[in-house]
Design a protein around this motif. Sequence first.
Motif, mmCIF file in Angstrom:
data_model
loop_
_atom_site.group_PDB
_atom_site.id
_atom_site.type_symbol
_atom_site.label_atom_id
_atom_site.label_comp_id
_atom_site.label_asym_id
_atom_site.label_seq_id
_atom_site.Cartn_x
_atom_site.Cartn_y
_atom_site.Cartn_z
ATOM 1 N N ILE A 112 0.843 -1.210 0.000
ATOM 2 C CA ILE A 112 0.000 0.000 0.000
ATOM 3 C C ILE A 112 0.868 1.246 0.000
ATOM 4 O O ILE A 112 0.607 2.218 -0.712
ATOM 5 N N ILE A 113 1.937 1.213 0.802
ATOM 6 C CA ILE A 113 2.842 2.365 0.869
ATOM 7 C C ILE A 113 3.496 2.609 -0.487
ATOM 8 O O ILE A 113 3.569 3.761 -0.960
ATOM 9 N N GLU A 114 3.950 1.555 -1.118
ATOM 10 C CA GLU A 114 4.597 1.719 -2.420
ATOM 11 C C GLU A 114 3.618 2.259 -3.464
ATOM 12 O O GLU A 114 3.978 3.101 -4.291
ATOM 13 N N ALA A 115 2.377 1.785 -3.433
ATOM 14 C CA ALA A 115 1.370 2.293 -4.380
ATOM 15 C C ALA A 115 1.066 3.766 -4.107
ATOM 16 O O ALA A 115 0.922 4.565 -5.040
ATOM 17 N N ALA A 116 0.987 4.140 -2.839
ATOM 18 C CA ALA A 116 0.680 5.534 -2.495
ATOM 19 C C ALA A 116 1.801 6.470 -2.936
ATOM 20 O O ALA A 116 1.541 7.610 -3.345
ATOM 21 N N LYS A 117 3.024 6.014 -2.878
ATOM 22 C CA LYS A 117 4.158 6.858 -3.245
ATOM 23 C C LYS A 117 4.168 7.200 -4.738
ATOM 24 O O LYS A 117 4.794 8.181 -5.144
ATOM 25 N N THR A 118 3.492 6.423 -5.551
ATOM 26 C CA THR A 118 3.494 6.687 -6.996
ATOM 27 C C THR A 118 2.678 7.919 -7.361
ATOM 28 O O THR A 118 2.857 8.483 -8.445
ATOM 29 N N GLY A 119 1.771 8.314 -6.500
ATOM 30 C CA GLY A 119 0.909 9.451 -6.817
ATOM 31 C C GLY A 119 -0.250 9.077 -7.728
ATOM 32 O O GLY A 119 -1.029 9.941 -8.141
ATOM 33 N N ASP A 156 -8.732 16.713 -3.536
ATOM 34 C CA ASP A 156 -8.363 17.063 -4.908
ATOM 35 C C ASP A 156 -9.024 16.058 -5.852
ATOM 36 O O ASP A 156 -9.437 14.971 -5.439
ATOM 37 N N SER A 157 -9.111 16.392 -7.097
ATOM 38 C CA SER A 157 -9.825 15.554 -8.063
ATOM 39 C C SER A 157 -9.077 14.276 -8.424
ATOM 40 O O SER A 157 -9.681 13.335 -8.949
ATOM 41 N N ASP A 158 -7.780 14.207 -8.136
ATOM 42 C CA ASP A 158 -6.984 13.032 -8.496
ATOM 43 C C ASP A 158 -6.813 12.034 -7.354
ATOM 44 O O ASP A 158 -6.183 10.989 -7.537
ATOM 45 N N GLY A 159 -7.303 12.356 -6.189
ATOM 46 C CA GLY A 159 -7.186 11.433 -5.057
ATOM 47 C C GLY A 159 -5.828 11.416 -4.403
ATOM 48 O O GLY A 159 -5.535 10.527 -3.597
ATOM 49 N N ILE A 160 -5.016 12.410 -4.724
ATOM 50 C CA ILE A 160 -3.658 12.430 -4.148
ATOM 51 C C ILE A 160 -3.700 12.667 -2.630
ATOM 52 O O ILE A 160 -2.856 12.138 -1.889
ATOM 53 N N GLU A 161 -4.675 13.415 -2.177
ATOM 54 C CA GLU A 161 -4.782 13.643 -0.725
ATOM 55 C C GLU A 161 -4.970 12.319 0.015
ATOM 56 O O GLU A 161 -4.402 12.119 1.103
ATOM 57 N N ILE A 162 -5.747 11.409 -0.540
ATOM 58 C CA ILE A 162 -5.956 10.107 0.089
ATOM 59 C C ILE A 162 -4.639 9.345 0.190
ATOM 60 O O ILE A 162 -4.349 8.693 1.212
ATOM 61 N N LEU A 163 -3.822 9.428 -0.862
ATOM 62 C CA LEU A 163 -2.521 8.757 -0.849
ATOM 63 C C LEU A 163 -1.616 9.335 0.246
ATOM 64 O O LEU A 163 -0.920 8.582 0.942
ATOM 65 N N ASP A 168 0.787 8.992 5.878
ATOM 66 C CA ASP A 168 0.850 9.535 7.242
ATOM 67 C C ASP A 168 0.354 8.513 8.260
ATOM 68 O O ASP A 168 0.937 8.348 9.341
ATOM 69 N N ILE A 169 -0.732 7.827 7.921
ATOM 70 C CA ILE A 169 -1.303 6.841 8.839
ATOM 71 C C ILE A 169 -0.328 5.695 9.103
ATOM 72 O O ILE A 169 -0.125 5.266 10.249
ATOM 73 N N ILE A 210 -1.347 13.988 11.437
ATOM 74 C CA ILE A 210 -2.401 13.420 10.596
ATOM 75 C C ILE A 210 -3.569 14.385 10.429
ATOM 76 O O ILE A 210 -4.135 14.516 9.337
ATOM 77 N N VAL A 211 -3.928 15.064 11.513
ATOM 78 C CA VAL A 211 -5.088 15.970 11.473
ATOM 79 C C VAL A 211 -4.678 17.343 11.989
ATOM 80 O O VAL A 211 -3.581 17.524 12.518
#
Length: 245
Positions: A112-119, A156-163, A168-169, A210-211
């Motif tokens: 999951i971390i590796e996927a999130a790092k791709t943006g 944001d429209s690309d979901g980058i904030e979720i990544l 952070d989590i 995180i918050v």
Amino acid sequence: MMISSRVRLLRLTSGLTLMLASAGVALPAIALSDIKDITPPAAESSEPASNEELDVIEDSIPVIPDPDPLIRSPEQEEAGDIEDMEPAGPPAEVIYDIEKAPEPVRRMRELIIEAAKTGDISKLKPLMNPGPDQTVVPLQTPDQDPIEALMAISGDSDGIEILAILLDIFSTGFVQVDKGTADEAYVWPYFVGKSLGLLTPQEKVELLRIVTAGDVAEMQEYGNYNFFRVGITPDGRWKFLSVGD
């Protein structure tokens, strides 16, 4: 003990004033000099008022109860706040050493971390185990695609904030919940298993990574963490990415 008619009159007048004041009726000020002694002539009544008569007079005067303290000491306030926010059971053990998690859990966390790092948020989809046991995410409609659902709640429209939130989590400690049951999972962040009222200063720093401080203030009203959390089953399945209580 005998009570003069002037004293009895003052008691009755005070009782009447309190009752009328509670009803919102304004009364003119009365000076003691304006109260006339209405003691009956000795010839008309030679016997003093009985105890029963005095009891009736005193019982007719309303009694104002003592108010409860309006100001509590800082110690009382702190004790009360902590008591309200403490969980019903003991807090879960906070684990920082990822090596204490089963290997499948460690593996899924790393993927999951590796996927999130791709943006690229679409990189998460292969990890969501499509099918009946698909990763649970906040959906707007039952048949919504999980990636589209995450993009819909992203800032944001690309979901980058979720990544970014995922990264952070996963940088915090974690807890093991529902141990020994079908719902057992390793959950990040560990605030899920610990009352916010019991956080140390160091743990508060981790929470504020995180918050925002405003988010924390809102959470403290309920006493629990209600932002994003991730759960992975002991066999390495990404169980959920949820938000809320």
